[in-house]
Write a protein that holds these residues in place. Structure first.
Motif, PDB file in Angstrom:
ATOM      1  N   GLU A   3       0.839  -1.189   0.000  1.00 12.07           N
ATOM      2  CA  GLU A   3       0.000   0.000   0.000  1.00 12.07           C
ATOM      3  C   GLU A   3       0.878   1.245   0.000  1.00 12.07           C
ATOM      4  N   LEU A   4       0.473   2.199  -0.786  1.00 10.52           N
ATOM      5  CA  LEU A   4       1.215   3.444  -0.893  1.00 10.52           C
ATOM      6  C   LEU A   4       0.246   4.600  -0.656  1.00 10.52           C
ATOM      7  N   ALA A   5       0.560   5.429   0.302  1.00  2.97           N
ATOM      8  CA  ALA A   5      -0.302   6.571   0.625  1.00  2.97           C
ATOM      9  C   ALA A   5      -0.014   7.727  -0.327  1.00  2.97           C
ATOM     10  N   TRP A   6      -1.030   8.559  -0.578  1.00  5.91           N
ATOM     11  CA  TRP A   6      -0.854   9.726  -1.442  1.00  5.91           C
ATOM     12  C   TRP A   6       0.228  10.644  -0.907  1.00  5.91           C
ATOM     13  N   SER A   7       0.337  10.744   0.419  1.00  6.58           N
ATOM     14  CA  SER A   7       1.368  11.612   0.993  1.00  6.58           C
ATOM     15  C   SER A   7       2.763  11.094   0.658  1.00  6.58           C
ATOM     16  N   ASP A   8       2.924   9.762   0.584  1.00  3.48           N
ATOM     17  CA  ASP A   8       4.213   9.186   0.209  1.00  3.48           C
ATOM     18  C   ASP A   8       4.569   9.555  -1.226  1.00  3.48           C
ATOM     19  N   ILE A   9       3.587   9.556  -2.101  1.00  2.55           N
ATOM     20  CA  ILE A   9       3.822   9.919  -3.498  1.00  2.55           C
ATOM     21  C   ILE A   9       4.218  11.390  -3.591  1.00  2.55           C
ATOM     22  N   GLY A  10       3.500  12.244  -2.875  1.00  6.88           N
ATOM     23  CA  GLY A  10       3.830  13.667  -2.869  1.00  6.88           C
ATOM     24  C   GLY A  10       5.223  13.920  -2.335  1.00  6.88           C
ATOM     25  N   ASP A  11       5.600  13.225  -1.265  1.00  9.91           N
ATOM     26  CA  ASP A  11       6.941  13.374  -0.695  1.00  9.91           C
ATOM     27  C   ASP A  11       8.004  12.905  -1.683  1.00  9.91           C
ATOM     28  N   ALA A  12       7.751  11.815  -2.372  1.00 11.60           N
ATOM     29  CA  ALA A  12       8.702  11.282  -3.353  1.00 11.60           C
ATOM     30  C   ALA A  12       8.863  12.244  -4.531  1.00 11.60           C
ATOM     31  N   LEU A  13       7.760  12.838  -4.986  1.00 12.39           N
ATOM     32  CA  LEU A  13       7.837  13.795  -6.091  1.00 12.39           C
ATOM     33  C   LEU A  13       8.599  15.049  -5.681  1.00 12.39           C
ATOM     34  N   LEU A  14       8.377  15.536  -4.461  1.00 12.36           N
ATOM     35  CA  LEU A  14       9.108  16.693  -3.974  1.00 12.36           C
ATOM     36  C   LEU A  14      10.595  16.379  -3.890  1.00 12.36           C
ATOM     37  N   GLN A  15      10.940  15.218  -3.374  1.00 10.56           N
ATOM     38  CA  GLN A  15      12.349  14.828  -3.278  1.00 10.56           C
ATOM     39  C   GLN A  15      12.990  14.776  -4.661  1.00 10.56           C
ATOM     40  N   TYR A  16      12.286  14.253  -5.633  1.00 10.55           N
ATOM     41  CA  TYR A  16      12.792  14.189  -7.011  1.00 10.55           C
ATOM     42  C   TYR A  16      13.023  15.607  -7.546  1.00 10.55           C
ATOM     43  N   ARG A  17      12.068  16.518  -7.320  1.00  6.68           N
ATOM     44  CA  ARG A  17      12.229  17.897  -7.789  1.00  6.68           C
ATOM     45  C   ARG A  17      13.417  18.563  -7.098  1.00  6.68           C
ATOM     46  N   ARG A  18      13.591  18.330  -5.818  1.00  5.49           N
ATOM     47  CA  ARG A  18      14.734  18.905  -5.096  1.00  5.49           C
ATOM     48  C   ARG A  18      16.048  18.405  -5.673  1.00  5.49           C
ATOM     49  N   GLU A  19      16.134  17.106  -5.908  1.00  5.57           N
ATOM     50  CA  GLU A  19      17.374  16.501  -6.413  1.00  5.57           C
ATOM     51  C   GLU A  19      17.696  16.938  -7.838  1.00  5.57           C
ATOM     52  N   ASN A  20      16.690  17.288  -8.619  1.00  3.30           N
ATOM     53  CA  ASN A  20      16.888  17.613 -10.029  1.00  3.30           C
ATOM     54  C   ASN A  20      16.647  19.084 -10.352  1.00  3.30           C
ATOM     55  N   ASN A  21      16.560  19.918  -9.315  1.00  2.00           N
ATOM     56  CA  ASN A  21      16.406  21.361  -9.485  1.00  2.00           C
ATOM     57  C   ASN A  21      15.215  21.709 -10.380  1.00  2.00           C
ATOM     58  N   ILE A  22      14.091  21.069 -10.107  1.00  2.00           N
ATOM     59  CA  ILE A  22      12.848  21.299 -10.833  1.00  2.00           C
ATOM     60  C   ILE A  22      11.886  22.016  -9.884  1.00  2.00           C
ATOM     61  N   PHE A  23      11.232  23.038 -10.390  1.00  2.00           N
ATOM     62  CA  PHE A  23      10.330  23.833  -9.560  1.00  2.00           C
ATOM     63  C   PHE A  23       8.937  23.833 -10.142  1.00  2.00           C
ATOM     64  N   GLU A  24       7.954  23.971  -9.267  1.00  2.00           N
ATOM     65  CA  GLU A  24       6.573  24.147  -9.697  1.00  2.00           C
ATOM     66  C   GLU A  24       5.864  25.016  -8.662  1.00  2.00           C
ATOM     67  N   PRO A  25       4.743  25.624  -9.056  1.00  2.00           N
ATOM     68  CA  PRO A  25       4.008  26.440  -8.091  1.00  2.00           C
ATOM     69  C   PRO A  25       3.693  25.634  -6.826  1.00  2.00           C
ATOM     70  N   GLY A  26       3.853  26.311  -5.689  1.00  2.00           N
ATOM     71  CA  GLY A  26       3.633  25.668  -4.399  1.00  2.00           C
ATOM     72  C   GLY A  26       4.915  25.218  -3.725  1.00  2.00           C
ATOM     73  N   ASP A  27       6.007  25.116  -4.488  1.00  2.00           N
ATOM     74  CA  ASP A  27       7.284  24.732  -3.886  1.00  2.00           C
ATOM     75  C   ASP A  27       7.797  25.864  -3.005  1.00  2.00           C
TER      76      ASP A  27
END
Length: 92
Positions: A3-27
Protein backbone atom coordinates in the motif's frame (compact mmCIF):
# COMPACT_ATOMS: atom_id res chain seq x y z
CA UNK A 1 -0.35 -6.31 -0.71
CA UNK A 2 1.78 -3.20 -0.95
CA UNK A 3 0.00 0.00 0.00
CA UNK A 4 1.22 3.44 -0.89
CA UNK A 5 -0.30 6.57 0.62
CA UNK A 6 -0.85 9.73 -1.44
CA UNK A 7 1.37 11.61 0.99
CA UNK A 8 4.21 9.19 0.21
CA UNK A 9 3.82 9.92 -3.50
CA UNK A 10 3.83 13.67 -2.87
CA UNK A 11 6.94 13.37 -0.70
CA UNK A 12 8.70 11.28 -3.35
CA UNK A 13 7.84 13.79 -6.09
CA UNK A 14 9.11 16.69 -3.97
CA UNK A 15 12.35 14.83 -3.28
CA UNK A 16 12.79 14.19 -7.01
CA UNK A 17 12.23 17.90 -7.79
CA UNK A 18 14.73 18.91 -5.10
CA UNK A 19 17.37 16.50 -6.41
CA UNK A 20 16.89 17.61 -10.03
CA UNK A 21 16.41 21.36 -9.48
CA UNK A 22 12.85 21.30 -10.83
CA UNK A 23 10.33 23.83 -9.56
CA UNK A 24 6.57 24.15 -9.70
CA UNK A 25 4.01 26.44 -8.09
CA UNK A 26 3.63 25.67 -4.40
CA UNK A 27 7.28 24.73 -3.89
CA UNK A 28 8.93 26.48 -0.95
CA UNK A 29 12.20 28.22 -1.76
CA UNK A 30 15.05 30.24 -0.26
CA UNK A 31 18.07 32.10 -1.64
CA UNK A 32 20.44 29.75 -3.44
CA UNK A 33 23.52 31.73 -2.42
CA UNK A 34 25.14 32.30 0.97
CA UNK A 35 26.07 35.90 0.17
CA UNK A 36 22.67 36.94 -1.24
CA UNK A 37 19.92 37.58 1.30
CA UNK A 38 16.51 37.56 -0.33
CA UNK A 39 13.51 38.77 1.67
CA UNK A 40 15.42 38.50 4.98
CA UNK A 41 16.15 34.84 4.14
CA UNK A 42 12.52 33.89 4.69
CA UNK A 43 11.13 30.70 3.22
CA UNK A 44 8.75 31.74 0.43
CA UNK A 45 6.46 29.83 -1.88
CA UNK A 46 6.34 29.98 -5.67
CA UNK A 47 2.93 31.32 -6.67
CA UNK A 48 3.36 31.19 -10.45
CA UNK A 49 5.82 31.31 -13.32
CA UNK A 50 5.99 34.71 -15.04
CA UNK A 51 5.70 33.79 -18.70
CA UNK A 52 5.19 37.46 -19.63
CA UNK A 53 8.63 38.37 -18.23
CA UNK A 54 10.29 35.23 -19.60
CA UNK A 55 9.23 36.16 -23.13
CA UNK A 56 10.98 39.55 -23.13
CA UNK A 57 14.18 39.11 -25.14
CA UNK A 58 16.13 41.74 -23.18
CA UNK A 59 15.65 39.83 -19.94
CA UNK A 60 17.42 36.49 -19.70
CA UNK A 61 16.35 33.73 -17.36
CA UNK A 62 13.14 32.44 -15.88
CA UNK A 63 11.10 34.46 -13.44
CA UNK A 64 8.59 33.42 -10.82
CA UNK A 65 6.14 35.37 -8.69
CA UNK A 66 6.45 34.50 -5.04
CA UNK A 67 3.59 34.47 -2.57
CA UNK A 68 4.83 37.78 -1.13
CA UNK A 69 3.99 39.37 -4.51
CA UNK A 70 7.58 39.89 -5.65
CA UNK A 71 9.02 38.61 -8.89
CA UNK A 72 12.36 36.85 -8.65
CA UNK A 73 14.78 35.21 -11.04
CA UNK A 74 14.47 31.45 -10.56
CA UNK A 75 18.26 31.01 -10.77
CA UNK A 76 18.57 32.88 -7.45
CA UNK A 77 16.44 30.31 -5.63
CA UNK A 78 16.75 26.77 -4.40
CA UNK A 79 14.31 24.40 -2.73
CA UNK A 80 14.03 24.95 1.01
CA UNK A 81 15.00 21.98 3.15
CA UNK A 82 12.49 20.43 5.55
CA UNK A 83 14.36 22.06 8.44
CA UNK A 84 14.22 25.49 6.77
CA UNK A 85 10.50 25.08 6.08
CA UNK A 86 9.86 24.20 9.72
CA UNK A 87 11.86 27.13 11.10
CA UNK A 88 10.64 29.57 8.41
CA UNK A 89 14.02 30.87 7.26
CA UNK A 90 17.17 29.83 5.40
CA UNK A 91 20.01 28.15 7.25
CA UNK A 92 23.20 30.20 7.06
Amino acid sequence: PFELAWSDIGDALLQYRRENNIFEPGDEVVSAFDNIRLFENSVLEIAEFREDINSVEAIEGNYVRLTNGCDCKLELLRHASDKEINQGYRDD
